[in-house]
Design an enzyme around this catalytic site. Structure first.
Site, mmCIF file in Angstrom:
data_model
loop_
_atom_site.group_PDB
_atom_site.id
_atom_site.type_symbol
_atom_site.label_atom_id
_atom_site.label_comp_id
_atom_site.label_asym_id
_atom_site.label_seq_id
_atom_site.Cartn_x
_atom_site.Cartn_y
_atom_site.Cartn_z
ATOM 1 N N ASP A 67 -6.654 0.014 -95.458
ATOM 2 C CA ASP A 67 -7.311 -0.736 -94.387
ATOM 3 C C ASP A 67 -8.441 0.122 -93.815
ATOM 4 O O ASP A 67 -8.313 0.712 -92.744
ATOM 5 C CB ASP A 67 -6.282 -1.082 -93.310
ATOM 6 C CG ASP A 67 -6.852 -1.985 -92.231
ATOM 7 O OD1 ASP A 67 -7.904 -2.620 -92.479
ATOM 8 O OD2 ASP A 67 -6.251 -2.052 -91.141
ATOM 9 N N LYS A 69 -11.788 -1.012 -93.587
ATOM 10 C CA LYS A 69 -12.795 -1.857 -92.929
ATOM 11 C C LYS A 69 -14.220 -1.360 -93.195
ATOM 12 O O LYS A 69 -14.994 -1.101 -92.270
ATOM 13 C CB LYS A 69 -12.529 -1.948 -91.427
ATOM 14 C CG LYS A 69 -11.182 -2.562 -91.071
ATOM 15 C CD LYS A 69 -11.026 -2.685 -89.563
ATOM 16 C CE LYS A 69 -9.685 -3.282 -89.182
ATOM 17 N NZ LYS A 69 -8.559 -2.356 -89.444
ATOM 18 N N ASP A 72 -21.353 -0.803 -94.305
ATOM 19 C CA ASP A 72 -22.436 0.170 -94.382
ATOM 20 C C ASP A 72 -23.515 -0.421 -95.279
ATOM 21 O O ASP A 72 -23.448 -1.600 -95.644
ATOM 22 C CB ASP A 72 -21.904 1.500 -94.949
ATOM 23 C CG ASP A 72 -22.636 2.713 -94.402
ATOM 24 O OD1 ASP A 72 -23.892 2.719 -94.469
ATOM 25 O OD2 ASP A 72 -21.981 3.640 -93.908
ATOM 26 N N ILE A 73 -24.496 0.389 -95.650
ATOM 27 C CA ILE A 73 -25.516 -0.100 -96.562
ATOM 28 C C ILE A 73 -24.881 -0.401 -97.915
ATOM 29 O O ILE A 73 -23.818 0.123 -98.248
ATOM 30 C CB ILE A 73 -26.686 0.900 -96.704
ATOM 31 C CG1 ILE A 73 -26.189 2.212 -97.331
ATOM 32 C CG2 ILE A 73 -27.358 1.148 -95.362
ATOM 33 C CD1 ILE A 73 -27.318 3.172 -97.679
ATOM 34 N N THR A 122 -7.634 -8.648 -84.339
ATOM 35 C CA THR A 122 -6.595 -9.318 -83.551
ATOM 36 C C THR A 122 -6.448 -8.715 -82.153
ATOM 37 O O THR A 122 -5.701 -9.242 -81.329
ATOM 38 C CB THR A 122 -5.232 -9.266 -84.273
ATOM 39 O OG1 THR A 122 -4.932 -7.910 -84.634
ATOM 40 C CG2 THR A 122 -5.265 -10.131 -85.521
ATOM 41 N N GLN A 193 -2.403 -5.494 -79.002
ATOM 42 C CA GLN A 193 -2.759 -6.736 -79.664
ATOM 43 C C GLN A 193 -2.825 -7.872 -78.648
ATOM 44 O O GLN A 193 -2.030 -7.927 -77.700
ATOM 45 C CB GLN A 193 -1.737 -7.088 -80.755
ATOM 46 C CG GLN A 193 -1.596 -6.035 -81.840
ATOM 47 C CD GLN A 193 -2.777 -6.018 -82.789
ATOM 48 O OE1 GLN A 193 -3.707 -6.798 -82.669
ATOM 49 N NE2 GLN A 193 -2.752 -5.106 -83.740
#
Length: 238
Positions: A67, A69, A72-73, A122, A193
């Protein structure tokens, strides 16, 4: 370890190894044993020894979800995905921006790695979206980002379990996995959360995979906690 069937409830549960050290992660995985077959590794462990540990777990037969995430370019994302492919991981997250998703798809070409698009975190609500400069409601943003992710060939969507029904109703096909963090068993504190759902409700509502961290990793008996969630998954599936 041979691959488990997708009908096995363990295939529905990713335990988030959001722990401060490799030693703690190793102890937890050893303690959970065959009760858990799928693990998520995020920033906290990933930025220390987590990438190498994920490679080891994948080689041992566990299903690994990085995970990270990515956003970027194009070249940076593509090359980052190519590196993750070499670890043997099964899932990787990227933020649901068009150029990022296109680059991720190019980087995983020819591999079994599944790319999951993160719509809206979330931990966000409508106020957070407005503060970030987004127009429209949180649900409309999730819906539009998910549709774009499908069009760009993403394998799954990371969303709240509160939004799975909305996405299926909006035409997100069954082949696209809906992966839901923010899962909290009844009576467990919501923590940071804001859009949470119980495991049973999440599966009944159409979630394909659940991501659970502290309700398993931060309790005295993580095996019992994981088994209780697996039991809820079975009950939800009838």
């Amino acid at each position: 370890m041979s691959p488990i069937s997708n009908q096995d409830p363990r295939a529905k549960l990713f335990v988030a190894l959001d722990l401060p050290s490799l030693a703690e992660a190793e102890r937890l995985v050893a303690r959970l044993g065959d009760t858990v077959t799928h693990y998520k590794i995020g920033y906290r462990l990933g930025y220390s020894d987590g990438i190498a540990f994920g490679r080891e777990l994948a080689a041992s037969g566990k299903s690994i979800f990085f995970d990270l995430k990515l956003h970027d370019i194009d070249n940076t994302v593509r090359e980052g995905v190519e590196s993750i492919v070499k670890t043997g991981a099964h899932y990787l997250t990227v933020h649901a921006y068009p150029q990022t998703m296109k680059a991720a798809a190019a980087g995983r070409a020819g591999s079994h790695l599944k790319i999951l698009a993160v719509t809206i975190l979330t931990s966000w609500n409508d106020v957070d979206c407005a503060e970030a400069g987004y127009a429209g409601s949180l649900q409309s943003l999730v819906q539009s980002k998910a549709k774009q992710a499908v069009a760009l060939g993403m394998d799954g969507i990371v969303c709240s379990a509160q939004e799975t029904g909305l996405l299926r109703a909006a035409g997100i096909p069954d082949r696209v996995e809906l992966v839901t963090p923010g899962i909290r068993p009844a009576g467990v504190d919501s923590g940071d959360q804001k859009r949470i759902v119980t495991p049973r409700a999440a599966i009944a509502g159409g979630a394909d995979r659940l991501v659970v961290g502290r309700p398993i990793t931060a309790v005295a008996d993580p095996v019992a906690a994981a088994q209780a969630i697996l039991d809820e998954i079975v009950m939800a599936r009838g």
